[in-house]
Scaffold this active site. Structure first.
Site, mmCIF file in Angstrom:
data_model
loop_
_atom_site.group_PDB
_atom_site.id
_atom_site.type_symbol
_atom_site.label_atom_id
_atom_site.label_comp_id
_atom_site.label_asym_id
_atom_site.label_seq_id
_atom_site.Cartn_x
_atom_site.Cartn_y
_atom_site.Cartn_z
ATOM 1 N N GLU A 135 -26.105 47.404 67.955
ATOM 2 C CA GLU A 135 -27.060 47.742 67.044
ATOM 3 C C GLU A 135 -28.339 48.678 67.605
ATOM 4 O O GLU A 135 -28.823 48.296 68.887
ATOM 5 C CB GLU A 135 -27.876 46.502 66.688
ATOM 6 N N SER B 110 -26.191 55.350 36.931
ATOM 7 C CA SER B 110 -25.760 54.216 37.796
ATOM 8 C C SER B 110 -25.967 52.920 36.863
ATOM 9 O O SER B 110 -26.857 52.594 36.168
ATOM 10 C CB SER B 110 -26.884 54.068 38.871
ATOM 11 N N GLY C 135 -30.092 46.954 49.473
ATOM 12 C CA GLY C 135 -31.217 46.637 50.427
ATOM 13 C C GLY C 135 -30.798 45.532 51.226
ATOM 14 O O GLY C 135 -31.768 44.913 51.740
ATOM 15 N N ALA C 136 -29.584 44.892 51.441
ATOM 16 C CA ALA C 136 -29.344 43.911 52.452
ATOM 17 C C ALA C 136 -28.935 44.085 53.757
ATOM 18 O O ALA C 136 -28.540 43.298 54.498
ATOM 19 C CB ALA C 136 -28.341 42.879 51.679
ATOM 20 N N GLY C 137 -29.105 45.460 54.179
ATOM 21 C CA GLY C 137 -28.564 45.818 55.614
ATOM 22 C C GLY C 137 -27.095 46.144 55.514
ATOM 23 O O GLY C 137 -26.499 46.114 56.610
ATOM 24 N N SER D 54 -25.445 49.659 51.201
ATOM 25 C CA SER D 54 -25.146 50.337 50.197
ATOM 26 C C SER D 54 -25.501 51.603 49.894
ATOM 27 O O SER D 54 -24.692 52.456 48.969
ATOM 28 C CB SER D 54 -25.925 49.618 48.937
ATOM 29 N N SER D 55 -26.621 52.101 50.710
ATOM 30 C CA SER D 55 -26.912 53.585 50.601
ATOM 31 C C SER D 55 -25.435 54.431 51.028
ATOM 32 O O SER D 55 -25.300 55.686 50.446
ATOM 33 C CB SER D 55 -28.210 53.940 51.495
ATOM 34 N N GLU E 234 -29.015 61.770 53.890
ATOM 35 C CA GLU E 234 -30.010 60.585 53.972
ATOM 36 C C GLU E 234 -31.063 60.778 54.855
ATOM 37 O O GLU E 234 -32.398 60.520 54.395
ATOM 38 C CB GLU E 234 -29.240 59.332 54.576
ATOM 39 N N ASP F 272 -23.317 53.925 59.831
ATOM 40 C CA ASP F 272 -23.298 53.536 58.388
ATOM 41 C C ASP F 272 -22.116 54.156 57.759
ATOM 42 O O ASP F 272 -20.997 53.872 57.010
ATOM 43 C CB ASP F 272 -24.306 53.388 57.420
HETATM 44 P P1 ADP Z 1 -28.838 49.212 52.320
HETATM 45 O O1 ADP Z 1 -28.154 50.712 52.785
HETATM 46 O O2 ADP Z 1 -28.976 48.431 53.435
HETATM 47 O O3 ADP Z 1 -28.574 48.596 51.066
HETATM 48 P P2 ADP Z 1 -30.990 51.265 51.756
HETATM 49 O O4 ADP Z 1 -32.656 50.999 51.792
HETATM 50 O O5 ADP Z 1 -30.557 52.061 52.825
HETATM 51 O O6 ADP Z 1 -30.172 49.749 51.873
HETATM 52 O O7 ADP Z 1 -30.393 51.822 50.371
HETATM 53 C C1 ADP Z 1 -30.584 51.014 49.262
HETATM 54 C C2 ADP Z 1 -31.139 52.151 48.193
HETATM 55 O O8 ADP Z 1 -29.827 52.833 48.117
HETATM 56 C C3 ADP Z 1 -31.452 51.826 46.928
HETATM 57 O O9 ADP Z 1 -32.844 51.365 46.934
HETATM 58 C C4 ADP Z 1 -31.021 52.674 46.010
HETATM 59 O O10 ADP Z 1 -32.028 53.871 45.891
HETATM 60 C C5 ADP Z 1 -29.921 53.309 46.618
HETATM 61 N N1 ADP Z 1 -28.493 52.423 46.093
HETATM 62 C C6 ADP Z 1 -27.621 51.997 46.643
HETATM 63 N N2 ADP Z 1 -26.626 51.536 45.795
HETATM 64 C C7 ADP Z 1 -26.891 52.125 44.536
HETATM 65 C C8 ADP Z 1 -26.263 52.050 43.285
HETATM 66 N N3 ADP Z 1 -25.094 51.562 43.163
HETATM 67 N N4 ADP Z 1 -26.806 52.671 42.429
HETATM 68 C C9 ADP Z 1 -28.157 53.153 42.648
HETATM 69 N N5 ADP Z 1 -28.768 53.356 43.649
HETATM 70 C C10 ADP Z 1 -28.181 52.753 44.598
HETATM 71 MG MG MG Z 2 -28.672 52.309 54.022
#
Ligand code: ADP
Ligand code: MG
Length: 389
Positions: free
Chosen positions: A35, A69, A129-131, A134-135, A167, A179
């Site tokens: 990390e 989305s 946003g859980a680490g 998802s981004s 990003e 990631d």
């Molecule tokens: P993580 O990557 O840990 O989940 P991030 O802050 O890096 O957290 O990314 C989260 C952001 O990615 C959300 O606030 C949103 O803008 C975007 N995001 C992720 N998945 C989706 C989705 N399925 N639809 C729309 N936006 C999304």
């Molecule tokens: Mg992210």
């Protein structure tokens, strides 16, 4: 996955009419070890988890991009003016759709290929946003869709860099390549081991089930603030240390050099990167040698957490308490995963102790007045791919 495809198909029909040309899926990830080493040219050990973002997409005649989305229920439309190469920040797409615009922008910028318009409907079960990245799941699903729709021949290494560039430079979140690589290149039953300097990726066996082990993700529901100042500040600390030491990256620092750093804080930051690289390398060596009993990983995870808490200072009380509760509940080891400052903890535990451990974590969270944590099983899963549908 079927459910996600159905949601994306329905969303597509409702937002744009008709059926998409195809479906592309990209997963979230955990990072077992390594990390805050990726942007220091070091080593990481992530793997994809069975939670995906699905992009249902088709080509558009006009050079515009329409994205819907399920997570927001919104459709966002943008044209070429907002994905130009030299784009003032004020004209960029913002909000969640910036990840999509960023991919279009980065794809053009880095390949020089014209990317045509597209309609994209997204559904996802990756916790946001859980680490758990998802981004990257979002960016990677969109990137694969665009490459396939327009027959762009882009290597995996390049895809990773494009998604990262999107990003970093468009969205403004300073992530490394961890990631994106995990989301793209993971394979079931394995963990990735990556040298972030050479970008060389190795698949190593990760046979959790052989000794009845499970990796449990605990989403502490403390929102992490990746793009915020703290993460950037740690990167800044590392850059300063690199300058002081006159090395290419902290990966090159040898132990004795710590002494020449001007202050204790900088020594601690660098010490974390060095010890984390050692742990990740040690784990990779043992997995490569065919070790089947993965309990040793737990101990390394715990050492990693302690180093992140004390030397790198990226944990928060919720994360530390969760690690403690996991250990009390019988875990072999536990650590925060992702950038820190909130987010998730991963716990290595015997399958038959899992429920007791989760109960203990929930009980302690409630005692401290924290939100009720959520639990997921982190089974090493398939990376991003096109779906047959
Ligand atoms: P993580 O990557 O840990 O989940 P991030 O802050 O890096 O957290 O990314 C989260 C952001 O990615 C959300 O606030 C949103 O803008 C975007 N995001 C992720 N998945 C989706 C989705 N399925 N639809 C729309 N936006 C999304
Ligand atoms: Mg992210």
């Amino acid at each position: 996955m079927d459910e996600l495809v159905k949601q994306a198909r329905t969303g597509f029909a409702r937002a744009f009419g008709g059926v998409p040309d195809g479906y592309w899926a990209a997963p979230g990830r955990i990072n077992v070890l390594g990390e805050h080493t990726d942007y220091n040219g070091g080593f990481v050990m992530p793997y994809a988890i069975p939670f995906y973002t699905v992009a249902a997409a088709s080509r558009s005649q006009s050079p515009t991009w329409q994205v819907w989305s399920q997570a927001t229920g919104e459709t966002v439309t943008f044209g070429t003016g907002r994905v130009r190469e030299q784009l003032p920040r004020s004209q960029a797409v913002d909000g969640w759709a910036s990840y999509v615009a960023g991919v279009v922008w980065a794809l053009k910028h880095m390949t020089g290929e014209p990317v045509g318009g597209a309609r994209i409907a997204l559904s996802s079960n990756v916790p946001v946003g859980a680490g758990l990245s998802s981004s990257a799941a979002l960016s990677m699903s969109v990137l694969l869709a665009l490459c396939d729709l327009y027959d762009l021949d882009v290597s995996d290494e390049r895809k990773v860099l494009i998604a990262q560039f999107a990003e970093n430079e468009y969205v403004g979140a300073p992530t490394g390549i961890l990631d994106q690589t995990a989301s793209l290149q993971s394979r079931p039953g394995s963990t990735l081991f990556m040298d972030c300097r050479s970008q060389v990726v190795e698949q190593l066996p990760f046979p959790l089930e052989e000794t009845g082990l499970e990796m449990v993700v605990v989403d502490t529901r403390t929102p992490h603030r990746h793009s915020d100042g703290d993460y950037a500040e740690r990167r800044g600390d590392c850059e300063l240390a690199v300058e002081h030491l006159g090395v290419d990256s902290l990966r090159d620092v040898v132990r004795g050099q710590l002494l020449s750093l001007p202050d204790l804080l900088m020594k601690r930051r660098v010490r974390h990167v060095l010890s984390e690289n050692r742990r990740t390398l040690a784990a990779a060596e043992r997995l490569r040698a065919g070790e089947r009993d993965l309990r040793f990983i737990g101990e390394l995870m715990l050492e990693s957490h302690v180093s992140l808490a004390t030397d790198f200072e990226v944990t928060v009380p919720q994360l530390d308490h969760t690690v403690n509760a996991a250990l009390r509940g019988g875990a072999w080891g536990a650590r925060m995963t992702g950038g820190g400052f909130g987010g998730s903890v991963i716990c290595l535990v015997n399958g038959d102790r899992r429920d007791a451990m989760c109960e203990e974590i929930t009980r302690q969270a409630s005692q401290r007045g924290y939100d009720e944590p959520k639990f997921y099983l982190a089974i090493p899963s398939e990376g991003a791919h096109r779906l047959e549908a």
